[in-house]
Write a protein that holds these residues in place. Structure first.
Motif, mmCIF file in Angstrom:
data_model
loop_
_atom_site.group_PDB
_atom_site.id
_atom_site.type_symbol
_atom_site.label_atom_id
_atom_site.label_comp_id
_atom_site.label_asym_id
_atom_site.label_seq_id
_atom_site.Cartn_x
_atom_site.Cartn_y
_atom_site.Cartn_z
ATOM 1 N N UNK A 432 112.776 38.399 -65.163
ATOM 2 C CA UNK A 432 112.244 38.033 -63.852
ATOM 3 C C UNK A 432 111.964 39.280 -63.022
ATOM 4 N N UNK A 433 112.873 40.238 -63.083
ATOM 5 C CA UNK A 433 112.696 41.478 -62.324
ATOM 6 C C UNK A 433 111.452 42.217 -62.788
ATOM 7 N N UNK A 435 108.854 40.954 -64.184
ATOM 8 C CA UNK A 435 107.656 40.229 -63.770
ATOM 9 C C UNK A 435 107.333 40.486 -62.304
ATOM 10 N N UNK A 436 108.366 40.525 -61.458
ATOM 11 C CA UNK A 436 108.146 40.828 -60.049
ATOM 12 C C UNK A 436 107.538 42.223 -59.937
ATOM 13 N N UNK A 439 103.826 42.232 -60.958
ATOM 14 C CA UNK A 439 102.922 41.715 -59.935
ATOM 15 C C UNK A 439 102.843 42.645 -58.740
ATOM 16 N N UNK A 440 103.956 43.289 -58.413
ATOM 17 C CA UNK A 440 103.934 44.225 -57.281
ATOM 18 C C UNK A 440 103.010 45.395 -57.583
ATOM 19 N N UNK A 442 100.451 45.456 -59.691
ATOM 20 C CA UNK A 442 99.054 45.000 -59.683
ATOM 21 C C UNK A 442 98.573 44.784 -58.251
ATOM 22 N N UNK A 443 99.463 44.245 -57.420
ATOM 23 C CA UNK A 443 99.125 44.020 -56.021
ATOM 24 C C UNK A 443 98.719 45.330 -55.363
ATOM 25 N N UNK B 419 96.789 36.096 -56.071
ATOM 26 C CA UNK B 419 97.471 35.702 -57.314
ATOM 27 C C UNK B 419 98.733 36.525 -57.514
ATOM 28 N N UNK B 420 98.631 37.827 -57.240
ATOM 29 C CA UNK B 420 99.806 38.685 -57.392
ATOM 30 C C UNK B 420 100.921 38.267 -56.431
ATOM 31 N N UNK B 421 100.528 37.958 -55.209
ATOM 32 C CA UNK B 421 101.538 37.562 -54.227
ATOM 33 C C UNK B 421 102.250 36.287 -54.673
ATOM 34 N N UNK B 423 102.618 35.322 -57.704
ATOM 35 C CA UNK B 423 103.461 35.695 -58.836
ATOM 36 C C UNK B 423 104.766 36.305 -58.368
ATOM 37 N N UNK B 424 104.664 37.189 -57.379
ATOM 38 C CA UNK B 424 105.872 37.836 -56.848
ATOM 39 C C UNK B 424 106.822 36.780 -56.305
ATOM 40 N N UNK B 427 108.495 34.596 -59.204
ATOM 41 C CA UNK B 427 109.496 35.296 -60.014
ATOM 42 C C UNK B 427 110.674 35.793 -59.188
ATOM 43 N N UNK B 428 110.438 36.056 -57.909
ATOM 44 C CA UNK B 428 111.574 36.398 -57.041
ATOM 45 C C UNK B 428 112.484 35.185 -56.912
#
Lengths: 467, 437
Positions: A432-433, A435-436, A439-440, A442-443, B419-421, B423-424, B427-428
């Motif tokens: 999970x970490x 994955x976060x 995404x961070x 990529x953001x 989409x990224x937000x 996802x964050x 998963x958080x």
């Protein structure tokens, strides 16, 4: 109840656990895990530790509040498995791994050992441990063969995955209060290659091992009659757990597959924007920007898939194997109980025999041999009495064996559940970490791009205003 | 240790959400551009509101089911006065839109006429069927048709066209009106000319470049759309498989005591993650539609280039004709035969012509030369006019394209950020649940 466990469980084991081991047990005081054991006063007599450790099974089973962290200052044996090397002989090619041990335990002559071991050796060790402690839960080894697809045995990833699993295997044994004291374990860690070969050759011969196997099979066919409720509950749980963990293993592998395919397409996507930018003037900058963003996201995706493969997949797979180990342990426990039950039934039959009136057959035999009937019956009674006494002695031993096996299993069951929870929790958390984090990252990539775009429109409107 | 901090603590490089003020500003800027040119949009609001299915007989008298679209118009003034009257409305089917477009193509050959949305779903996405009756497809077409009408209404030339106006305002009799213009004949000859093979000696370089550009654009955008569809497909797969985690976690939680709660709630988040891909895919489709419009625009660009080639060719032909006539006259006057002609040969064989005959021929030629010079002048004017007006529209188109595609790329980035937000967040949340295990 002061028998050494060896007499009951593995009469053929050549080395008894030395008495001074109990001294070692006191070292383990600091470890929260062993609170229960070390507080047991029977340990002080230094006779043996196993049975006395298990005398409070009830309290052990109810003690579910063990700390999660077993590592720490209480660890007195540290093992690493690394440095795989390929060896080529005339007959075969195989890989050996370096096994480095650092320990302060006194039954080891040195404090450091460095040996090389191959998979076969690990497999041997596991077999020995399971033989000696049939109802303890030994952490699984990575599989002997990988059936899936064309996986090369000497492929880098495969070797690395195996190495990690072997490392975990040895460390789990090192953490186990009973298994880590095994002589076989000590030899495995410390002996030179030729010494190990010699040592392996000792031990029960092939035929006696066969005998044990045949008995085990016979008993399993026979089945256990009065299995305690708690073991049935454990068995049901293990069934369900096995299904669930296998499903999770499959789902995770599917995710890895899908993610890899996504990555492949994504790798082709960025370049199309670059290609387009070649035909444009005003838009070239932005198109190249988008292409760059996509490429960076590709890198992040690659890392994320790698993490999944390295962290979650192996752990789930390990616990698929664990489930099988648990099933085997439960079966072995059942067999031990079945053997005891069988002997009990034999005793009952013998008693009935003895108490029965002398049969005509006995009388006939007796008279044929020239004995008078009274004497014949008396002799027969004596013989049966003797057999009954022998049986009783055997049954006592078997009863001890059953109780020891049950207690060992119950204790280890609690340990195993805790490890399982810890392992799986940490693996899922890590996933999970990651994955976060993915995404961070990529953001950030896209936000940077967007910011660079936002500054331009203000330039455009300025131009408009001045024209 | 970014992973430990909650979402609020993530370093935000810039506020990437469009504020409502920014959105309004964007619209205002676009409207300003339009208002500079158009009279129609200032007067009218146009929208394609709904779609309905109808049955009827087609041209070969067979039963067919087709979709009609509701076009609603309302004068802008009415709204600004605080009253909101009901809009006028009529129904049109896709073939009528096609007819309108063909009419405009023929009538204004120097205009890069906006394209129609796809007749049939070409690139089929994961959940999209190739069925024209599929509600998603119909919806996307409705949006495309509205966009088409707005493009026309904001075009400085096209917005004043009467046929277009009637298309929007009178349901009955429009078709007949279109045919009465006699555009069909022009359409046929245009089609013939488009497909004819001819070589132009001196095309305007800019049109040649434009033709190359439109070919390149078509190739590259087609490829991009194909890859984008595959990427979206794969992404769909990844998200959906996570739904299986939801199911298994839920089942597993039933047999666990301490881990049960954590697993159960983690499972819910996995389900949410899997479900979120539907919206994501919808946005990707919308982005693809924006690119597709420009893919289809390349056809209109090529048409204008082709028309230039045609007029240029006609000019060159007329000029060539004139030159040869003049040459003939010269030969006749000087008596020299520079060019081979059958007449020349026969006169050599059978003797020279009489002075009277020559005089007659000369007169005819001079007449033809006069006519020829007129023709060349006409064609020249036509060609220059065409080049001038076409190039104005092409510049307009280029500006529009750059603006629109820039916005599309920005909205693509915003889409990825969103989409990224998401996802964050998922998963958080999942991490919190795993912590409770």
């Amino acid at each position: 109840m002061s028998r050494t466990i060896d007499d009951v469980v593995s009469p053929t084991q050549t080395n008894t656990i030395p008495a001074d081991i109990s001294g070692q047990m006191l070292d383990l005081d600091e470890d929260d895990d062993f609170e229960v054991f070390s507080k047991d006063s029977t340990l002080a007599d230094g006779s043996m530790f196993n049975a006395s450790m298990q005398t409070s099974p009830g309290s052990m089973v109810n003690q579910c509040k063990f700390e999660e962290d077993e590592d720490g200052d209480s660890k007195d044996i540290f093992i690493t498995v690394d440095n795989p090397e390929s060896h080529v002989t005339a007959i075969e090619t195989f890989i050996t791994y370096r096994v480095l041990t650092k320990t302060t335990r006194s039954e080891f002559d040195n404090s450091e050992y460095e040996v090389r071991r191959r998979y076969q050796d690990f497999h041997w060790l596991k077999g020995k441990l399971e033989e000696a402690h049939s109802t303890l839960i030994v952490h699984p080894l990575p599989e002997k063969f990988v059936v899936k697809g064309m996986v090369e045995r000497f492929n880098g990833d495969f070797i690395e995955t195996r190495r990690k699993a072997l490392h975990k295997f040895l460390n789990r044994i090192a953490d186990h209060p009973i298994l880590s004291c095994s002589e076989d374990f000590k030899v495995f860690l410390s002996a030179q290659a030729w010494e190990l070969t010699t040592y392996k050759k000792q031990g029960p011969g092939f035929l006696s091992r066969m005998g044990e196997t045949v008995r085990a099979v016979a008993n399993s066919v026979r089945g256990v009659k009065n299995r305690p409720e708690e073991f049935t509950a454990i068995q049901e749980y293990v069934e369900d757990f096995s299904n669930k963990i296998s499903s999770l293993d499959k789902v995770t592998q599917r995710i890895v597959k899908e993610q890899k395919e996504y990555l492949e397409e994504l790798k082709e996507y960025g370049p199309t924007y670059t290609l387009w930018s070649g035909s444009e003037e005003e838009l070239a900058e932005q198109l190249k920007g988008v292409a760059g963003c996509i490429e960076r996201c590709c890198q992040e995706t690659e890392e994320q898939v790698g993490h999944l493969s390295d962290t979650l997949v192996p752990v789930l797979h390990e616990y698929v194997l664990c489930a099988e180990t648990l099933k085997a342990v439960l079966r072995r426990r059942d067999n031990i109980q079945a053997e005891f039950e069988a002997k009990n039934e034999a005793l009952a039959t013998k008693k009935v025999d003895r108490d029965a009136e002398s049969s005509d057959l006995g009388f006939v035999w007796g008279s044929l041999l020239g004995k008078n009937p009274e004497e014949a019956r008396h002799q027969r009674q004596e013989r049966l009495d003797g057999e009954i006494e022998e049986l009783k002695v055997e049954i006592d031993k078997l009863e001890d064996r059953v109780e020891w096996a049950n207690n060992a299993l119950k204790g280890d069951w609690v340990r195993w559940q805790r490890s399982m929870r810890g392992d799986l929790k940490s693996a899922f958390l890590s996933t999970a970490e990651k994955n976060v984090d993915y995404y961070e990252k990529c953001l950030a990539v896209w936000e940077t791009f967007l910011l660079s775009q936002r500054t331009e429109p203000s330039e455009e409107t300025d131009r408009d205003n001045t024209s | 240790m970014m992973a430990d901090s909650g979402p609020e603590e993530i370093a935000v490089i810039g506020n990437t959400d469009l504020t409502s003020a920014e959105l309004e500003n964007n619209i205002k800027n676009t409207m300003v551009e339009i208002e500079k040119w158009t009279s129609l949009l200032r007067k009218m609001e146009i929208s394609v509101g709904e779609a309905e299915k109808r049955t009827g007989k087609n041209s070969v008298n067979m039963q067919e089911i087709y979709t009609v679209y509701l076009i609603e118009t309302r004068p802008v003034d009415a709204v600004t006065e605080g009253l909101i009257p009901a809009p006028d409305s009529l129904w049109r089917r896709y073939s009528e839109f096609e007819l309108l477009r063909n009419y405009l193509l023929v009538t204004y050959p120097f205009v890069v006429v906006a394209p129609l949305p796809e007749k049939r779903a070409e690139i089929v996405w994961h959940k999209l069927s190739a069925d024209n009756m599929d509600p998603d497809f119909v919806e996307r077409r409705r949006v495309g048709l509205e966009n088409f009408l707005l493009r026309l209404a904001s075009h400085p030339v096209l917005c004043n066209d009467k046929i277009f106006y009637i298309f929007l305002t009178e349901e009955k009799g429009w078709k007949e009106m279109v045919y009465e213009t006699g555009f069909q004949a022009k359409a046929d000859s245009r089609l013939k000319a488009m497909n004819a093979a001819f070589r132009v000696k001196n095309p305007d370089k800019r049109f040649t470049e434009l033709k190359h550009y439109s070919d390149e654009l078509q190739t590259v955008v087609s490829q991009l759309l194909r890859v984008q569809a595959r990427v979206a497909d794969r992404l769909y797969g990844v998200y959906k498989v996570h739904g299986n985690y939801g199911r298994v976690f839920s089942e597993w939680s039933a047999i666990e005591k301490e881990m049960g709660d954590g697993l159960q709630s983690a499972g819910h988040h996995m389900d949410a993650y899997a479900a979120s891909v539907d919206d994501i895919l919808e946005e990707e489709e919308h982005y693809a539609d924006q690119l597709k419009e420009y893919l289809f625009y390349t056809e209109a660009l090529r048409a204008v280039c082709r028309k230039h080639e045609l007029t240029q060719f006609e000019l060159e032909m007329a000029a060539q004709d004139l030159t040869s006539k003049k040459q003939q006259k010269e030969e006749l006057v000087t008596g020299t035969v520079r060019t081979f002609s059958l007449k020349g040969m026969t006169s050599k064989l059978f003797g020279q012509e009489t002075a009277e005959q020559r005089e007659a021929k000369l007169q005819v030629l001079e007449q033809q030369i006069e006519e020829g010079e007129e023709a060349v002048k006409e064609k020249n004017t036509e060609s220059n006019e065409f080049v001038k007006t076409a190039w104005v529209d092409i510049e307009r188109f280029k500006d529009q394209k750059d603006r629109d595609l820039k916005e599309a790329l920005i909205s693509y980035a915003i889409m990825q950020i969103s989409r990224c937000k998401k996802g964050i967040q998922v998963w958080t949340n999942a991490k919190e649940c795993f912590n409770k295990m």
